[in-house]
Enzyme design. Structure first.
Site: not given
Ligand code: UD1
Ligand code: CA
Length: 452
Positions: A17, A24, A107, A352, A363, A366, A372
């Site tokens: 996204r 990201k 993130d 500069y 000093n 201007a 450089n």
């Molecule tokens: C998750 C939580 C949810 C919570 C929300 C908060 C779960 C099942 N759900 O949902 O309860 O409210 O975060 O934002 O955990 N990631 C991986 N590997 C994967 C899947 C995800 O590393 O296979 C990482 C993603 O990069 C991300 C984080 O885990 O940083 C969360 O994953 P995401 O798919 O965004 O979870 P949500 O569905 O938002």
């Molecule tokens: Ca998420």
């Protein structure tokens, strides 16, 4: 004695996204990539090991994670099959670790170390698992925390799997979790992907834990703290939240911000008390400002050390490696890069200064510049103490101006200048008397045959 701690940072998601060629978790907030915010929290919490779980084929994320956490701090999840599967992917990298693990997110840059510290404390006191919850203004998309009569978490239900009644709950799951390693991995082995998304949900460990006799406690945080970045709009929101926090911290620390909302900080900006910052100032990474300095309006500063009682701007630009001693004055439209400026140096307008060492009280007039760069290499300019660089002097580096010397305005200085000498390097002025008058007279006659 506190139990040993480890951290696992989940960062294997695609981040589609963001619509970006840059992964990201490498987008910056406060000048620092998202992933490194989580790594920093883990470090502040004294977690060891600290492991980032990243996706396959993401060399840039891998390089950033390795730089921050070391090669042993990187685990690859391939393919991504949910958050539980991601935590499992870090299993090998945990090695023989025994103790508590904090699950953080690559993130979510705004989580405070103190908040996770509270989670560790609750775990130490009450055992079981600890999740970080928050009361969402709009809970759409989040997992909901379903509490039991004693205020413990009975289970977490993901939005897509929730009943209408469960969806009405505003207490949401941030995702951050603290658990004992042995307990966590035992529960993870029981997680299935029988759900709406056909993923292995980390959140299932809560319900599974309860059946196995491990209770889950909730620690609450402000929503702003758990904000996850999935889009550019959320990136901007996270940046705004960081800036608000940094401005409040600066004011609290004794810094005057005349219009706080127009000053932009980096994650590592260090400003001593009794610094005044005028409106519209941007601090890139790596800046320190000592007490009593004044940063005037519309200045852009990065990678610079500003000495006590110095005055910068308005409209100044300090770039990486600018090191200014006490009472340095940098005025409007002056740029300084990779240079050491001694006490009391003045460059008040339009100059500069790059790759230079400038002695105390020199000093810089201007329009003076250091030349450089020859298109291939950078060369240094050395300017002694008490030197006077005349306006519009071009200092062709490498070159040294001895202590106390002058350069005449408009000079192109290509050779070293001895201490206390005056160097003049410009065309001699000549004069044609009456020339202008004759020229005007010639021009005022009607043009012959020319276009009207
Ligand atoms: C998750 C939580 C949810 C919570 C929300 C908060 C779960 C099942 N759900 O949902 O309860 O409210 O975060 O934002 O955990 N990631 C991986 N590997 C994967 C899947 C995800 O590393 O296979 C990482 C993603 O990069 C991300 C984080 O885990 O940083 C969360 O994953 P995401 O798919 O965004 O979870 P949500 O569905 O938002
Ligand atoms: Ca998420």
């Amino acid at each position: 004695m506190t139990r040993p701690r480890a951290a696992i940072i989940l960062a294997a998601g695609q981040g589609t996204r963001m619509k970006s060629a840059l992964p990201k978790v490498l987008h910056p907030v406060g000048g620092r990539p998202l992933l490194l915010w989580a790594a920093d929290v883990a470090e502040r919490l004294a977690c060891a090991p600290r492991i980032a779980v990243i996706g396959a084929n993401s060399p840039r994320v891998e390089a950033a994670a390795r730089a921050a956490l070391g090669a042993e701090g990187v685990a690859v999840q391939d393919p991504p099959r949910g958050t539980a599967d991601a935590v499992k992917a870090a299993g090998a990298a945990l090695g023989a670790f025994e103790g508590d693990i904090a699950i953080l997110y690559g993130d979510a840059p705004l989580i405070r170390a103190e908040t996770v510290e509270r989670m560790f404390a609750v775990r130490a006191e009450r055992g079981g698992l600890v999740v970080l919850g928050f009361s969402a203004a709009d809970p759409t998309g989040y997992g909901r925390l379903i509490l039991d009569d004693e205020g413990r978490v009975a289970r977490i239900v993901e939005e897509k799997d929730a009943t209408a009644e469960e969806r009405a709950t505003r207490l949401c799951n941030s995702g951050v979790l603290v658990a004992d390693r042995g307990m966590l991995f035992q529960l993870l082995s029981m997680v299935s992907d029988a759900n709406a998304k056909m993923e292995f949900y980390l959140t299932d460990v809560v319900g599974l834990g309860r059946s196995a006799g491990f209770f889950t406690h909730v620690v609450e945080a402000e929503e702003a703290e758990v904000l996850g970045v999935n889009s550019r709009a959320e990136l901007a929101e996270a940046e705004a939240a960081f800036q608000a926090r940094a401005r409040a911290a600066a004011l609290e620390a004794g810094v005057t911000l005349i219009d706080p909302n127009t000053v932009y900080f980096s994650h590592d900006t260090q400003i001593e008390p009794d610094v005044t910052i005028e409106p519209n100032v941007v601090f890139g990474p790596g800046v320190s400002v000592r007490g009593g300095a004044r940063i005037r309006a519309f200045s852009h500063i990065e990678g610079a050390e500003i000495g006590p009682e110095s005055e910068i701007g308005p409209f100044a630009r300090l770039r990486p490696g600018a090191r200014l001693a006490r009472k340095v004055k940098i005025g409007n439209f002056v740029e300084v890069k990779k240079s050491n400026l001694g006490e009391g140096v003045k460059a008040s307008h339009l100059a500069y200064i790059g790759d230079a060492d400038v002695g105390a009280r020199a000093n810089i007039g201007a329009g003076a510049i250091t030349c450089n760069y020859d298109g291939f290499d950078k060369h240094r300019t050395t300017i002694g103490a008490d030197v006077f660089i005349g306006s519009d002097t071009a200092l062709v580096a490498p070159v040294t101006i001895g202590d106390g010397a002058y350069t005449a305005a408009g000079s192109v200085i290509t050779k070293d200048v001895a201490p206390d000498a005056l160097a003049v390097a410009r065309g001699k002025q000549s004069e044609l008397s009456g020339w202008a008058e004759k020229f005007r007279a010639a021009k005022s006659k009607p043009a012959k045959g020319g276009p009207e």
